[in-house]
Design an enzyme around this catalytic site. Structure first.
Site, PDB file in Angstrom:
ATOM      1  N   GLY A  35       0.789  -1.237   0.000  1.00 51.79           N
ATOM      2  CA  GLY A  35       0.000   0.000   0.000  1.00 51.79           C
ATOM      3  C   GLY A  35       0.818   1.283   0.000  1.00 51.79           C
ATOM      4  N   GLY A  62       2.967   2.539   2.125  1.00 58.01           N
ATOM      5  CA  GLY A  62       4.392   2.417   2.467  1.00 58.01           C
ATOM      6  C   GLY A  62       5.223   1.956   1.280  1.00 58.01           C
ATOM      7  CE1 TYR A  98      -7.040   3.614   9.959  1.00 61.32           C
ATOM      8  CE2 TYR A  98      -8.597   5.361   9.449  1.00 61.32           C
ATOM      9  CZ  TYR A  98      -7.424   4.684   9.181  1.00 61.32           C
ATOM     10  OH  TYR A  98      -6.616   5.091   8.136  1.00 61.32           O
TER      11      TYR A  98
HETATM   12  N1  LIG Z   1      -5.610   3.552   2.068  1.00 59.30           N
HETATM   13  C1  LIG Z   1      -6.153   4.702   2.393  1.00 59.30           C
HETATM   14  O1  LIG Z   1      -7.064   5.194   1.731  1.00 59.30           O
HETATM   15  C2  LIG Z   1      -5.663   5.451   3.602  1.00 59.30           C
HETATM   16  C3  LIG Z   1      -6.212   6.707   3.887  1.00 59.30           C
HETATM   17  C4  LIG Z   1      -5.756   7.408   4.987  1.00 59.30           C
HETATM   18  C5  LIG Z   1      -4.740   6.870   5.766  1.00 59.30           C
HETATM   19  N2  LIG Z   1      -4.227   5.642   5.481  1.00 59.30           N
HETATM   20  C6  LIG Z   1      -3.169   5.105   6.343  1.00 59.30           C
HETATM   21  O2  LIG Z   1      -2.080   4.680   5.539  1.00 59.30           O
HETATM   22  C7  LIG Z   1      -1.298   3.741   6.296  1.00 59.30           C
HETATM   23  C8  LIG Z   1      -0.957   2.549   5.400  1.00 59.30           C
HETATM   24  O3  LIG Z   1      -2.162   1.857   5.104  1.00 59.30           O
HETATM   25  P1  LIG Z   1      -2.450   1.248   3.659  1.00 59.30           P
HETATM   26  O4  LIG Z   1      -3.662   1.886   3.153  1.00 59.30           O
HETATM   27  O5  LIG Z   1      -1.216   1.259   2.845  1.00 59.30           O
HETATM   28  O6  LIG Z   1      -2.879  -0.242   4.075  1.00 59.30           O
HETATM   29  P2  LIG Z   1      -2.150  -1.639   3.843  1.00 59.30           P
HETATM   30  O7  LIG Z   1      -1.879  -1.870   2.409  1.00 59.30           O
HETATM   31  O8  LIG Z   1      -2.989  -2.613   4.611  1.00 59.30           O
HETATM   32  O9  LIG Z   1      -0.731  -1.444   4.547  1.00 59.30           O
HETATM   33  C9  LIG Z   1      -0.596  -1.456   5.941  1.00 59.30           C
HETATM   34  C10 LIG Z   1       0.852  -1.717   6.246  1.00 59.30           C
HETATM   35  O10 LIG Z   1       0.995  -1.733   7.676  1.00 59.30           O
HETATM   36  C11 LIG Z   1       1.604  -2.952   8.037  1.00 59.30           C
HETATM   37  N3  LIG Z   1       1.182  -3.368   9.369  1.00 59.30           N
HETATM   38  C12 LIG Z   1      -0.073  -3.595   9.823  1.00 59.30           C
HETATM   39  N4  LIG Z   1      -0.039  -3.992  11.102  1.00 59.30           N
HETATM   40  C13 LIG Z   1       1.266  -4.025  11.464  1.00 59.30           C
HETATM   41  C14 LIG Z   1       1.947  -4.367  12.650  1.00 59.30           C
HETATM   42  N5  LIG Z   1       1.302  -4.781  13.737  1.00 59.30           N
HETATM   43  N6  LIG Z   1       3.294  -4.264  12.686  1.00 59.30           N
HETATM   44  C15 LIG Z   1       3.982  -3.867  11.585  1.00 59.30           C
HETATM   45  N7  LIG Z   1       3.402  -3.534  10.425  1.00 59.30           N
HETATM   46  C16 LIG Z   1       2.050  -3.621  10.360  1.00 59.30           C
HETATM   47  C17 LIG Z   1       1.168  -3.956   6.978  1.00 59.30           C
HETATM   48  O11 LIG Z   1       2.017  -5.085   7.003  1.00 59.30           O
HETATM   49  P3  LIG Z   1       1.601  -6.507   6.329  1.00 59.30           P
HETATM   50  O12 LIG Z   1       1.954  -6.362   4.875  1.00 59.30           O
HETATM   51  O13 LIG Z   1       2.441  -7.483   7.065  1.00 59.30           O
HETATM   52  O14 LIG Z   1       0.117  -6.654   6.555  1.00 59.30           O
HETATM   53  C18 LIG Z   1       1.304  -3.090   5.750  1.00 59.30           C
HETATM   54  O15 LIG Z   1       2.656  -2.985   5.339  1.00 59.30           O
HETATM   55  C19 LIG Z   1      -2.142   3.359   7.514  1.00 59.30           C
HETATM   56  O16 LIG Z   1      -1.639   4.047   8.637  1.00 59.30           O
HETATM   57  C20 LIG Z   1      -3.530   3.862   7.148  1.00 59.30           C
HETATM   58  O17 LIG Z   1      -4.284   4.181   8.271  1.00 59.30           O
HETATM   59  C21 LIG Z   1      -4.656   4.922   4.406  1.00 59.30           C
END
Ligand SMILES: NC(=O)c1ccc[n+]([C@@H]2O[C@H](COP(=O)([O-])OP(=O)(O)OC[C@H]3O[C@@H](n4cnc5c(N)ncnc54)[C@H](OP(=O)(O)O)[C@@H]3O)[C@@H](O)[C@H]2O)c1
Length: 316
Positions: free
Chosen positions: A14, A16, A194
């Site tokens: 995602g 990251g 959240y």
């Molecule tokens: N997507 C959106 O629209 C959106 C909007 C606003 C904010 N955000 C924020 O963006 C950030 C990234 O989210 P994303 O959308 O990219 O979702 P994602 O694809 O689910 O990525 C989440 C990342 O966090 C890691 N993670 C989760 N739990 C963890 C733990 N306990 N220890 C270490 N790593 C952990 C996951 O690792 P694994 O690969 O091992 O699961 C993955 O690399 C989050 O903080 C989210 O709240 C996202």
């Protein structure tokens, strides 16, 4: 000249993962350290990044931010490996089992709040939370507290008198004051952990600036916009989502002088109707007093948790 070192939590997918690519596009001489819980995913990302950016240095460190012994272990390793960290992206995050509130969706669709509702998800989503092995609420520990302990542990690598280090938190437009309370800052009683955790991040960033700027550490928060990631696919199926915004913002923050950023501002990824991307600055609904009180509560919880963990270590 030494390479700049960038630590990124949640680099395996995602936001990251896309951030890693964009940072290396900007500067292929960086050293990226991917802080991930799943090492086979981290290794696969490392190999792919090095194939595209062979002049970069990419390393990995294992950390599960919802497990404090893992955070301590990762911090120990990082302190052995690096004299300093230039940027830390506190990005790993979860929104477990999101449930769409269909009633709120339909009433919102026919109200004047429709755009606001879709851009913030306010009132639309509830989640299931649980208690971790550390005895903390999982969403709070993953999104906020595990990262807080990481920063506390990495302080010697982050606080310098020469050039400042930067903390960059992935917060969200979904951070809402109404979902947060100092009395229940882990959000054990509510249904929107959240949103509460993201508001907690905003407060913490403000308090960190107040307590650490003089020691050469600066913190900022941003919202990447609605991104199609595992997290959003958990809410609605992929075909319903459209990608609103690429990654201009995280990289934009990377280039800013930390002293010039407003600690009360959140930097939001936005796009015009014609598809032009830009960064919007939004004043956060925060006050210094609450931020400081919350920071003191986190320090108290940290003290308590450290005693509990040491007792458990002594017994085993
Ligand atoms: N997507 C959106 O629209 C959106 C909007 C606003 C904010 N955000 C924020 O963006 C950030 C990234 O989210 P994303 O959308 O990219 O979702 P994602 O694809 O689910 O990525 C989440 C990342 O966090 C890691 N993670 C989760 N739990 C963890 C733990 N306990 N220890 C270490 N790593 C952990 C996951 O690792 P694994 O690969 O091992 O699961 C993955 O690399 C989050 O903080 C989210 O709240 C996202």
């Amino acid at each position: 000249m030494a390479r700049k070192v960038v630590l990124i939590t949640g680099a395996s997918s995602g936001v990251g993962l896309a951030l890693c690519k964009r940072l290396l596009e900007e500067d292929n001489g960086l050293h990226l350290c991917l802080a991930c819980r799943n090492m086979s995913k981290a290794d696969a990302v490392r190999t792919a990044l090095l194939a595209s950016y062979p002049t970069a240095e990419v390393t990995t460190v294992q950390v599960d931010v919802s497990n404090l012994p893992s955070v301590f272990q990762a911090s120990k390793e990082l302190k052995q490996r690096f004299p300093r960290l230039d940027y830390v992206y506190l990005n790993a995050g979860i929104m477990p089992n999101p449930q769409l509130n269909i009633k709120a969706l339909f009433s919102g669709l026919f109200s004047r709040k429709v755009i606001h509702m879709f851009s913030t998800a306010e009132g639309l989503l509830t989640q299931d939370d649980k208690v971790t092995a550390d005895g903390l609420q999982e969403v709070f520990e993953t999104n906020v507290f595990g990262h807080f302990i990481l920063i506390e542990e990495l302080e010697p690598l982050l606080c310098h008198s020469d050039s400042p280090s930067r903390l960059i938190w992935t917060s969200s437009r979904n951070a809402k004051k109404s979902n947060f309370s100092l009395e229940d800052f882990q959000h054990s009683k509510g249904q929107e952990p959240y949103s509460s955790s993201k508001y907690a991040i905003d407060l913490l960033s403000l308090a960190l600036n107040r307590n650490f700027n003089q020691r050469g550490l600066y913190s900022s928060v941003l919202c990447p916009g609605t991104m199609l990631t595992n997290l959003t696919y958990g809410i609605l199926p992929p075909f319903i989502w459209t990608l609103l915004m690429p990654f201009i913002l995280l990289v934009w923050l990377f280039h800013q002088k930390p002293e010039s950023l407003d600690p009360l501002a959140k930097y939001l990824s936005s796009t015009t109707g014609f598809g032009r991307n830009y960064v919007m600055t939004q004043k956060m609904d925060l006050d210094e007093d609450t931020a400081e009180k919350f920071y003191q509560k986190l320090l108290e919880l940290e003290k308590h948790i450290r005693v509990t963990i040491h007792k458990t270590d002594d017994q085993s």
